[in-house]
Design a protein around this motif. Structure first.
Motif, mmCIF file in Angstrom:
data_model
loop_
_atom_site.group_PDB
_atom_site.id
_atom_site.type_symbol
_atom_site.label_atom_id
_atom_site.label_comp_id
_atom_site.label_asym_id
_atom_site.label_seq_id
_atom_site.Cartn_x
_atom_site.Cartn_y
_atom_site.Cartn_z
ATOM 1 N N LEU A 191 6.619 7.779 -4.739
ATOM 2 C CA LEU A 191 6.412 6.462 -4.136
ATOM 3 C C LEU A 191 6.460 5.348 -5.171
ATOM 4 O O LEU A 191 7.094 4.302 -4.958
ATOM 5 C CB LEU A 191 5.069 6.439 -3.404
ATOM 6 N N VAL A 192 5.783 5.565 -6.300
ATOM 7 C CA VAL A 192 5.719 4.520 -7.329
ATOM 8 C C VAL A 192 7.080 4.346 -8.000
ATOM 9 O O VAL A 192 7.526 3.216 -8.254
ATOM 10 C CB VAL A 192 4.633 4.854 -8.367
ATOM 11 N N ARG A 193 7.754 5.453 -8.287
ATOM 12 C CA ARG A 193 9.068 5.371 -8.934
ATOM 13 C C ARG A 193 10.042 4.551 -8.093
ATOM 14 O O ARG A 193 10.807 3.714 -8.613
ATOM 15 C CB ARG A 193 9.624 6.767 -9.175
ATOM 16 N N GLY A 250 -2.581 9.051 -14.973
ATOM 17 C CA GLY A 250 -1.647 9.527 -15.985
ATOM 18 C C GLY A 250 -0.214 9.505 -15.489
ATOM 19 O O GLY A 250 0.714 9.115 -16.221
ATOM 20 N N THR A 251 -0.007 9.912 -14.242
ATOM 21 C CA THR A 251 1.326 9.898 -13.639
ATOM 22 C C THR A 251 1.881 8.480 -13.583
ATOM 23 O O THR A 251 3.045 8.228 -13.933
ATOM 24 C CB THR A 251 1.269 10.503 -12.222
ATOM 25 N N PRO A 300 2.836 14.593 -7.150
ATOM 26 C CA PRO A 300 4.265 14.492 -6.843
ATOM 27 C C PRO A 300 4.573 13.361 -5.860
ATOM 28 O O PRO A 300 5.574 12.644 -6.019
ATOM 29 C CB PRO A 300 4.597 15.861 -6.239
ATOM 30 N N LEU A 301 3.718 13.191 -4.852
ATOM 31 C CA LEU A 301 3.927 12.122 -3.881
ATOM 32 C C LEU A 301 3.706 10.761 -4.528
ATOM 33 O O LEU A 301 4.485 9.817 -4.308
ATOM 34 C CB LEU A 301 2.990 12.306 -2.687
ATOM 35 N N VAL A 361 0.841 -1.201 0.000
ATOM 36 C CA VAL A 361 0.000 0.000 0.000
ATOM 37 C C VAL A 361 0.876 1.250 0.000
ATOM 38 O O VAL A 361 1.756 1.408 0.862
ATOM 39 C CB VAL A 361 -0.946 0.008 1.218
ATOM 40 N N LEU A 362 0.633 2.128 -0.961
ATOM 41 C CA LEU A 362 1.327 3.411 -1.073
ATOM 42 C C LEU A 362 0.285 4.520 -0.950
ATOM 43 O O LEU A 362 -0.557 4.693 -1.832
ATOM 44 C CB LEU A 362 2.058 3.527 -2.418
ATOM 45 N N GLU A 363 0.340 5.279 0.132
ATOM 46 C CA GLU A 363 -0.654 6.332 0.362
ATOM 47 C C GLU A 363 -0.216 7.612 -0.342
ATOM 48 O O GLU A 363 0.503 8.441 0.205
ATOM 49 C CB GLU A 363 -0.854 6.585 1.855
#
Length: 336
Positions: free
Chosen positions: A233-235, A254-255, A228-229, A220-222
């Protein structure tokens, strides 16, 4: 036969011509007893025009929505205006208040103010204890409240209008199980966890994967609906090379798609999101996104107002209730 004028009706009813005009043209802002008297006298005098069958006082309804600039809430806000024009013409005055999802104190203040002056309330809000208490205080005063999009446990709303958020998360989990044969991480990117809708989607997905897909590890990534956040986190997780799928419960599709493309994972990494709009349609057509779950904001607005007006005018909501079915949108059923 003598033509009956507004002035004559006004004189007999003991009101001004402007009041008669408002009543006969159903523009509201007239006391119910006065309006009934004007209509009765106009009929008795034989006024040659179509007269209102009955006087319906205008209902004042407050709609509380998130101030988020996401597609869903922008469409929801616009849809309430359309629904008010369609369903509430000459019956309803709609008031909209936008409050941040992380501003429970401000929402409570606005809720208390609305409960003192409005006929009904439609509410999207967090399940913060103070918000729950304010909703219950309104219902205790006899003000009907409809919860919207996310349920508010511990409250007694007239109805809840929305999809089953937990079922949406489980559906995403089931689809990930079907599509992901290789073991690895599933990034569950979500909005603020203080909002129940995000917690329920995450819970549904994680529980479904735990039941029958042990080879998939949900992480889980909040992202808190902040691009930007989300990107940061995903990168970081994509750099590990262990990610096989992404389930995004909120905005930022999209990001995420751009990050997947940079890592050579576009189309190969399973990508599921929420809402059908221009961005998700483009990503689906390009094969960069596999599926989006859509909950149709326009239907939410129309259903909520229909339920509330039916209760205010007839004393009971229609049997249909407030459940909304979500749709599964892929490239194959987008249409042309």
């Amino acid at each position: 036969m003598k033509k009956i004028t507004l002035a004559e009706v006004a004189r007999r009813a003991g009101v001004g011509e402007a009041t008669v005009d408002r009543v006969l043209n159903e523009r509201g802002n007239v006391a119910p007893a006065t309006a009934e008297r004007v209509i009765r006298i106009a009929r008795e005098l034989g006024m040659k025009r179509v007269l209102p069958d009955e006087w319906r006082r205008l209902r004042h309804v407050e709609v509380f929505l998130s101030d988020s600039d996401t597609y869903f809430f922008k469409q929801l806000s616009q849809s309430f205006m359309e629904a008010a024009d369609t369903l509430g013409k000459r019956r309803l005055v709609l008031h909209r208040t936008l409050v941040g999802e992380r501003e429970p104190d401000r929402l409570v203040k606005k809720l208390n103010q609305a409960a003192a002056v409005r006929d009904g309330i439609i509410l999207f809000g967090s399940d913060h204890p103070a918000v729950v208490a304010a909703v219950n205080a309104a219902t205790d005063k006899g003000i009907p409240v409809i919860s919207l999009v996310t349920e508010l446990p511990g409250t007694r709303p007239l109805a809840h209008v929305g999809i089953d958020q937990y079922a949406a998360g489980r559906t995403a989990g089931w689809l990930l199980e079907q599509w992901c044969r290789q073991p690895g991480e599933v990034l569950v990117v979500c909005g603020p966890q203080e909002v129940l809708v995000h917690r329920e989607r995450v819970r549904g997905c994680r529980e479904r994967l735990a039941e029958s897909a042990p080879h998939l590890v949900p992480l889980v990534l909040e992202g808190r609906e902040q691009n930007p956040l989300i990107e940061s986190l995903v990168r970081e997780r994509l750099a590990t090379g262990r990610v096989v799928a992404v389930y995004n419960t909120g905005p930022g599709n999209g990001t995420i798609a751009r990050l997947l493309a940079r890592h050579g994972l576009a189309g190969r990494c399973i990508f599921i999101g929420h809402e059908r709009h221009a961005t998700t349609e483009t990503l689906l057509r390009q094969g960069k996104m596999h599926l989006t779950l859509d909950q149709t904001p326009r239907l939410h607005a129309f259903r909520a107002l229909e339920l509330l007006l039916c209760h205010l005018e007839q004393g009971a909501p229609p049997a249909a209730g407030g459940h909304i079915d979500f749709s599964l949108i892929t490239r194959e059923n987008l249409g042309h």
